[in-house]
Design a protein around this motif. Structure first.
Motif, short mmCIF file in Angstrom:
data_model
loop_
_atom_site.label_atom_id
_atom_site.label_comp_id
_atom_site.label_asym_id
_atom_site.label_seq_id
_atom_site.Cartn_x
_atom_site.Cartn_y
_atom_site.Cartn_z
N ARG A 101 -7.89 -1.53 0.67
CA ARG A 101 -6.23 -3.02 0.70
C ARG A 101 -4.81 -2.01 0.66
NH1 ARG A 101 -7.08 -7.96 -3.61
NH2 ARG A 101 -8.86 -9.08 -2.29
N GLY A 102 -5.59 -0.84 0.46
CA GLY A 102 -4.01 -0.06 0.58
C GLY A 102 -3.46 0.14 -0.80
N VAL A 103 -3.91 0.09 -1.75
CA VAL A 103 -3.35 0.23 -3.35
C VAL A 103 -3.84 1.89 -3.38
CG1 VAL A 103 -4.53 -0.02 -5.68
CG2 VAL A 103 -4.37 -2.04 -3.63
N GLY A 104 -4.79 2.34 -3.07
CA GLY A 104 -4.58 3.81 -3.44
C GLY A 104 -4.11 4.77 -2.49
N THR A 105 -4.29 4.84 -1.15
CA THR A 105 -2.41 4.91 -0.71
C THR A 105 -1.27 5.03 -1.20
OG1 THR A 105 -4.18 4.20 1.76
CG2 THR A 105 -1.45 4.70 1.93
N ALA A 106 -0.87 4.23 -2.39
CA ALA A 106 0.06 3.34 -2.43
C ALA A 106 0.38 4.41 -3.26
CB ALA A 106 0.66 2.07 -2.66
N LEU A 107 -0.73 4.43 -4.27
CA LEU A 107 -0.17 5.05 -5.81
C LEU A 107 -0.65 6.89 -5.25
CD1 LEU A 107 -3.34 3.83 -7.42
CD2 LEU A 107 -1.44 3.54 -8.37
N LEU A 108 -1.17 7.50 -4.73
CA LEU A 108 -1.03 8.45 -3.78
C LEU A 108 0.38 9.08 -3.37
CD1 LEU A 108 -2.78 10.78 -4.05
CD2 LEU A 108 -3.46 10.82 -1.91
N ALA A 109 0.80 7.97 -2.82
CA ALA A 109 1.54 8.44 -1.84
C ALA A 109 3.09 8.59 -3.32
CB ALA A 109 2.71 7.72 -1.08
N GLY A 110 3.58 7.79 -3.86
CA GLY A 110 4.26 7.50 -5.29
C GLY A 110 4.00 8.70 -6.01
N CYS A 111 2.53 8.65 -6.02
CA CYS A 111 2.71 9.75 -7.23
C CYS A 111 2.42 11.10 -6.96
CB CYS A 111 1.04 10.23 -7.39
SG CYS A 111 0.65 11.68 -9.34
N LEU A 112 2.40 11.80 -5.73
CA LEU A 112 2.93 13.08 -5.15
C LEU A 112 4.67 13.21 -5.14
CD1 LEU A 112 0.76 13.15 -1.60
CD2 LEU A 112 1.22 14.22 -3.47
N GLU A 113 5.16 11.43 -4.15
CA GLU A 113 6.49 11.52 -4.66
C GLU A 113 7.51 12.15 -5.96
OE1 GLU A 113 10.15 8.48 -4.33
OE2 GLU A 113 8.67 8.49 -2.50
N GLN A 114 6.61 11.46 -7.09
CA GLN A 114 6.18 11.55 -8.35
C GLN A 114 6.85 13.30 -8.98
OE1 GLN A 114 4.00 9.57 -11.22
NE2 GLN A 114 5.73 8.26 -11.91
N ALA A 115 5.37 13.52 -8.39
CA ALA A 115 5.59 14.81 -8.33
C ALA A 115 6.19 16.06 -8.03
CB ALA A 115 4.07 15.46 -8.08
N ASN A 116 6.76 15.46 -6.95
CA ASN A 116 7.94 16.08 -6.25
C ASN A 116 9.47 16.16 -6.77
OD1 ASN A 116 8.63 17.57 -4.31
ND2 ASN A 116 9.72 16.16 -3.15
N GLY A 117 9.72 15.06 -7.14
CA GLY A 117 11.05 14.47 -8.23
C GLY A 117 11.03 15.48 -9.88
N LEU A 118 9.62 15.91 -9.77
CA LEU A 118 9.66 16.78 -11.22
C LEU A 118 9.74 17.90 -10.86
CD1 LEU A 118 7.31 13.76 -13.12
CD2 LEU A 118 9.51 14.11 -13.52
N GLY A 119 9.45 18.55 -9.82
CA GLY A 119 9.92 19.63 -9.98
C GLY A 119 7.89 21.19 -9.86
N TRP A 120 7.47 19.95 -9.55
CA TRP A 120 5.73 21.06 -9.08
C TRP A 120 5.82 21.76 -7.83
CZ3 TRP A 120 3.47 21.59 -13.77
CH2 TRP A 120 3.70 21.00 -14.49
N ARG A 121 4.67 22.66 -7.71
CA ARG A 121 4.84 22.94 -6.84
C ARG A 121 3.68 22.47 -5.65
NH1 ARG A 121 1.07 26.87 -6.48
NH2 ARG A 121 -0.25 27.12 -8.27
N ALA A 122 2.63 21.93 -6.58
CA ALA A 122 1.69 21.07 -5.83
C ALA A 122 0.91 20.90 -6.94
CB ALA A 122 1.05 22.62 -5.23
N VAL A 123 0.02 19.66 -6.47
CA VAL A 123 -0.89 18.95 -7.25
C VAL A 123 -2.76 19.04 -6.84
CG1 VAL A 123 0.57 17.44 -8.18
CG2 VAL A 123 -0.09 17.00 -6.02
N SER A 124 -3.19 19.38 -7.54
CA SER A 124 -4.64 19.20 -6.88
C SER A 124 -5.31 18.22 -7.97
CB SER A 124 -5.53 20.87 -7.52
OG SER A 124 -5.64 20.35 -9.32
N LEU A 125 -6.93 18.22 -7.35
CA LEU A 125 -7.87 16.74 -7.78
C LEU A 125 -9.03 17.96 -7.43
CD1 LEU A 125 -8.95 15.79 -4.53
CD2 LEU A 125 -6.55 14.61 -4.84
N SER A 126 -9.92 16.81 -7.75
CA SER A 126 -11.37 17.26 -7.46
C SER A 126 -12.06 15.97 -6.58
CB SER A 126 -12.30 17.24 -8.76
OG SER A 126 -13.90 17.70 -8.99
N VAL A 127 -12.83 16.31 -5.80
CA VAL A 127 -13.76 14.74 -4.87
C VAL A 127 -15.36 15.26 -4.79
CG1 VAL A 127 -12.63 15.33 -2.49
CG2 VAL A 127 -13.59 13.43 -3.58
N GLU A 128 -15.46 14.17 -5.32
CA GLU A 128 -17.49 14.75 -5.89
C GLU A 128 -17.46 14.46 -3.72
OE1 GLU A 128 -20.14 12.44 -7.54
OE2 GLU A 128 -18.84 12.84 -9.32
#
Length: 159
Positions: A101-128
């Motif tokens: 339903r696009g929930v994951g897309t909205a969450l991920l886009a929002g989190c990337l914006e949040q991380a950028n605004g907080l000054g992080w240089r990158a983010v990582s994750l693990s996917v099986e």
């Protein structure tokens, strides 16, 4: 709608971490195992620390649909998707009834914006391996594979 994840969301985040670990519907872990496990405790133990950040997606009535959360972990106690001490690792899940339903897309886009605004240089994750839907979502958002940990890829998104 999206709202900031708070310390009051710890039970929800544990439920969603369980959902993430059991992403294909196979019950690999129980909630009690997730809460008690020392490795998974790295992601949510003491939530919300000063550098922790995340979002919760809710419906119009305020009921949670999913969440994304992030925490920088040290090399001495890395997460599954560890890259560097100054790169927070994301955890994310959408409750099964709300997939597609696009929930994951909205969450991920929002989190990337949040991380950028907080000054992080990158983010990582693990996917099986086999989690094609999540892998496609991450790729669409600019994540690239930078490593391997067991049966999972470590992905990085520069900001």
């Amino acid at each position: 709608m999206l709202r900031d994840a708070t310390g009051d969301d710890i039970d929800l985040l544990h439920d969603l971490l369980l959902e993430a670990f059991n992403w294909d519907g196979t019950q690999r872990f129980t909630r009690a195992e997730v809460v008690a496990d020392a490795h998974t405790h790295r992601y949510l133990g003491g939530w919300k620390r000063p550098d922790d950040f995340g979002l919760v997606a809710t419906d119009d009535a305020g009921c949670p649909l999913g969440a994304v959360w992030a925490r920088a972990l040290p090399a001495a106690t890395p997460g599954y998707g560890y890259v560097a001490d100054d790169v927070p690792e994301l955890g994310m899940a959408v409750a099964r009834p709300h997939h597609g339903r696009g929930v994951g897309t909205a969450l991920l886009a929002g989190c990337l914006e949040q991380a950028n605004g907080l000054g992080w240089r990158a983010v990582s994750l693990s996917v099986e391996d086999g989690n094609a839907a999540a892998r496609a979502l991450y790729s669409r958002h600019g994540f690239v594979v930078v490593g391997r940990n067991g049966g999972s890829d470590t992905m990085l998104r520069e900001l």
